[in-house]
Scaffold this motif. Structure first.
Motif, short mmCIF file in Angstrom:
data_model
loop_
_atom_site.label_atom_id
_atom_site.label_comp_id
_atom_site.label_asym_id
_atom_site.label_seq_id
_atom_site.Cartn_x
_atom_site.Cartn_y
_atom_site.Cartn_z
N GLN A 53 52.51 55.27 33.24
CA GLN A 53 53.26 56.49 32.95
C GLN A 53 53.15 57.35 34.17
O GLN A 53 53.71 58.56 34.28
CB GLN A 53 52.65 57.22 31.69
CG GLN A 53 52.94 56.58 30.36
CD GLN A 53 51.50 55.82 30.18
OE1 GLN A 53 50.87 55.24 31.04
NE2 GLN A 53 51.48 55.54 28.85
N ARG A 92 45.58 64.45 31.43
CA ARG A 92 46.51 64.30 32.96
C ARG A 92 46.51 62.93 33.05
O ARG A 92 45.68 62.04 32.96
CB ARG A 92 45.67 64.90 33.89
CG ARG A 92 45.54 66.66 33.67
CD ARG A 92 46.65 67.50 33.85
NE ARG A 92 46.96 67.62 35.36
CZ ARG A 92 46.44 68.93 36.03
NH1 ARG A 92 45.57 69.72 35.18
NH2 ARG A 92 46.44 68.83 37.38
N SER A 93 47.34 62.62 33.96
CA SER A 93 47.52 61.18 34.38
C SER A 93 46.62 60.76 35.41
O SER A 93 46.04 61.48 36.18
CB SER A 93 49.17 61.00 35.11
OG SER A 93 49.24 61.68 35.99
N GLU A 151 52.29 61.20 26.23
CA GLU A 151 51.89 60.07 25.15
C GLU A 151 50.44 60.39 24.86
O GLU A 151 49.72 60.74 25.92
CB GLU A 151 52.08 58.63 25.65
CG GLU A 151 53.63 58.50 25.79
CD GLU A 151 54.03 58.46 27.21
OE1 GLU A 151 53.18 59.27 27.82
OE2 GLU A 151 55.08 57.90 27.59
N LEU A 210 50.49 64.19 30.53
CA LEU A 210 50.95 62.97 29.67
C LEU A 210 51.61 63.57 28.50
O LEU A 210 51.06 64.23 27.86
CB LEU A 210 49.63 62.03 29.40
CG LEU A 210 49.08 61.35 30.63
CD1 LEU A 210 47.79 60.68 30.08
CD2 LEU A 210 50.00 60.17 31.22
N ALA A 243 55.24 60.75 34.88
CA ALA A 243 54.58 62.08 34.72
C ALA A 243 54.50 63.08 35.83
O ALA A 243 54.85 64.37 35.63
CB ALA A 243 53.10 61.91 34.22
#
Length: 404
Positions: free
Chosen positions: A48, A41-42, A17, A15, A52
Motif C-alpha cells: 500500500q 503510517r506506511s 487499511e 494507511l 498511500a
C-alpha cells in the motif's frame, strides 16, 4: 524549472487499511514479546506504500490550490492570474516549472513545511535523463545510460554503424537458439527505456522485443547491430526548442504485411507540438490487414487516439490553440476513407473502433491530408531505411548531437 526530491517519501503515507507488523528486531518489548504493532503510517515494503504516499501528496497539493489533471494523474497545475505553475510527480522525484519564480518559491516553501524536500535546482539529471542547455533550447540526453548498456554488453569499444537495422536482412525464425537469452532480454529491456529520448531506435527495438521469449542467434546479431549504432550516436539526444506555433500535427505511416513470419503490418506515428516532437510510436498491428489502405487506416486510428489525448491535456492546462489538428498520411485511399465512407464494401471486416477517425474528421477536430512518401517523417518507425534517408529523417525528428 526546478527539480525536487522527497526524503523517505513512502514514510509520509497514512494507511487507510488496518495493518499489523511484527515487532522490529532490537525493539521487542520484553514483557510482551508476542504482541504486534498496529501501523498508523506506511513503511517501505508495504504494497500500500506507493498509493498511500501519492494520496498524501495529492491531498496536500489540492489543499494548497493545485488542480489535479484528469488526463495525466501525475500532473498538477496551479493558476493565479497570468501565473502558471506545473508540477509533475514520479514517485518521490518532482519537476516543478512555471512562469513566475516568486510563486514557485512560495509554493516550494509551503511544500517544505509538510514534507522534507531537497531543492536540486534546475533539472540536470532526472530519471536517468540529462537536460543539457543548447543554443536553441534544451537537449534531452541519456548518454550515461547508453554507456552503461554498452558496458553491460561488453561493447564499449565496438565498431560503430550508421543505421540500427539493415535494409536487406529479413527477420525469419531460425533453429539455433541464442546462447544467452537472459542477457538478450536484459539488453533489449534496457534499450526500451532508451527510446524515451531516441525515437530513431523505436522500430529496431520494437522488432527485437517481439522475440524475447525465444531469441535465436540471428536476433542476437540484430541486437549487436543496434548496439553498434548506439555506440556511433552516443552523443545524440532529443532537442526541444521554443516554437512560435502551438498547433498539433501528426505523421502516420504503415508498412503493409512487413513481417515475414505472421504478415502483420507495422504502424508508426510522430506527433509534433509546433516544431517539437512530443510523442511517437512503432508497433506491430494486432490483426492482419487485407490491403495497404486498411493498414494505413489502422495507423491513422492510432495517431488519432494519441492526438486526442494530447489535445485534451493541453485544453485542461489552457494551452490549446483551438485550431484543428492536422494528420499527414502518404496513402490517398486511407485519406479518402477518413472523410468519405464510400469504401464500405471493402471495409466491412475492419473493426468498428478504427472508424472513430471519421467522427473526428466530421466534427472538425482533425484534418487528414496527403503527404508524399518522400516527406513522410513516420517512415522511420515502420521499416529499415538506407543510411542517407535514415539520417535525413532523424534530423527532421530533432534528434541531434551534443557537442560539449
Amino acid at each position: 524549472m526546478r527539480q525536487l526530491d522527497v526524503h523517505n517519501a513512502f514514510l509520509n503515507g497514512h494507511l487507510a487499511e488496518t495493518v499489523y507488523m511484527k515487532q522490529p528486531p532490537g525493539y521487542e518489548d520484553p514483557t510482551h514479546p508476542d504482541h504486534v504493532c498496529h501501523l498508523q503510517r506506511s513503511l517501505y515494503g508495504l504494497k500500500q506504500a506507493p498509493r498511500a504516499w501519492f494520496k498524501r501528496l495529492h491531498d496536500f497539493l489540492i489543499s494548497a490550490g493545485f488542480l489535479s489533471s484528469k488526463t495525466d494523474v501525475s500532473l498538477f497545475h496551479y493558476s493565479a492570474g497570468t501565473s502558471r505553475v506545473y508540477l509533475l510527480v514520479y514517485v518521490d522525484d518532482i519537476i516543478m516549472m512555471g512562469n513566475d519564480s516568486v510563486l514557485i518559491s512560495q509554493l516550494l516553501q509551503r511544500l517544505s513545511t509538510t514534507f522534507k524536500i531537497r531543492d536540486l535546482g534546475a533539472p540536470s539529471f532526472f530519471l536517468g535523463i540529462e537536460t543539457l542547455e543548447v543554443q536553441s533550447g534544451l537537449l534531452l540526453s541519456q548518454q550515461r545510460y547508453m554507456k552503461d548498456i554498452l558496458n553491460r554488453a561488453g561493447m564499449l569499444d565496438c565498431k560503430p554503424l550508421a543505421t540500427p537495422a539493415a535494409v536487406t536482412q529479413l527477420v525469419t525464425p531460425s533453429d539455433e537458439p541464442f546462447d544467452n537469452p537472459t542477457q538478450y532480454r536484459r539488453l533489449v529491456g534496457a534499450l526500451q527505456y532508451l527510446t524515451i529520448t531516441r525515437p530513431d531506435l523505436s522500430f529496431s527495438v520494437n522488432r527485437l522485443c517481439q522475440f524475447m521469449h525465444s531469441p535465436t542467434s540471428d536476433h542476437g546479431g540484430l541486437l549487436k547491430r543496434v548496439l553498434r549504432y548506439v555506440k556511433g550516436t552516443i552523443s545524440y539526444g532529443l532537442r526541444l526548442s521554443a516554437s512560435a506555433s502551438t498547433t498539433i500535427h501528426g505523421f502516420s505511416d504503415s508498412d503493409w504485411a512487413g513481417c515475414p513470419v505472421d504478415r502483420k503490418s507495422t504502424s508508426g506515428y510522430a506527433v509534433f507540438l509546433g516544431d517539437n516532437l512530443i510523442s511517437w510510436l512503432s508497433r506491430k498491428q494486432r490483426t492482419v490487414a487485407r490491403s495497404s489502405i486498411e493498414a494505413e487506416y489502422k495507423a491513422l486510428a492510432d495517431v488519432s487516439a494519441e492526438v486526442t489525448w494530447v489535445v485534451s491535456l493541453l485544453r485542461e492546462l489552457g494551452l490549446h490553440s483551438g485550431e484543428p489538428s492536422t494528420l499527414w498520411c502518404d496513402n490517398l485511399g486511407a485519406t479518402y476513407l477518413c472523410a468519405n465512407p464510400v469504401f464500405h464494401a471493402r471495409t466491412k471486416h475492419v473493426e468498428i473502433d478504427f472508424h472513430f477517425v471519421r467522427d473526428k474528421v466530421a466534427s472538425g477536430d482533425l484534418v487528414v491530408n496527403f503527404v508524399s512518401t518522400k516527406d513522410q517523417l513516420a517512415d522511420i518507425f515502420t521499416k529499415p531505411l538506407p543510411g542517407p534517408r535514415f539520417a535525413a529523417l532523424r534530423d527532421k525528428l530533432n534528434i541531434v548531437a551534443h557537442h560539449s
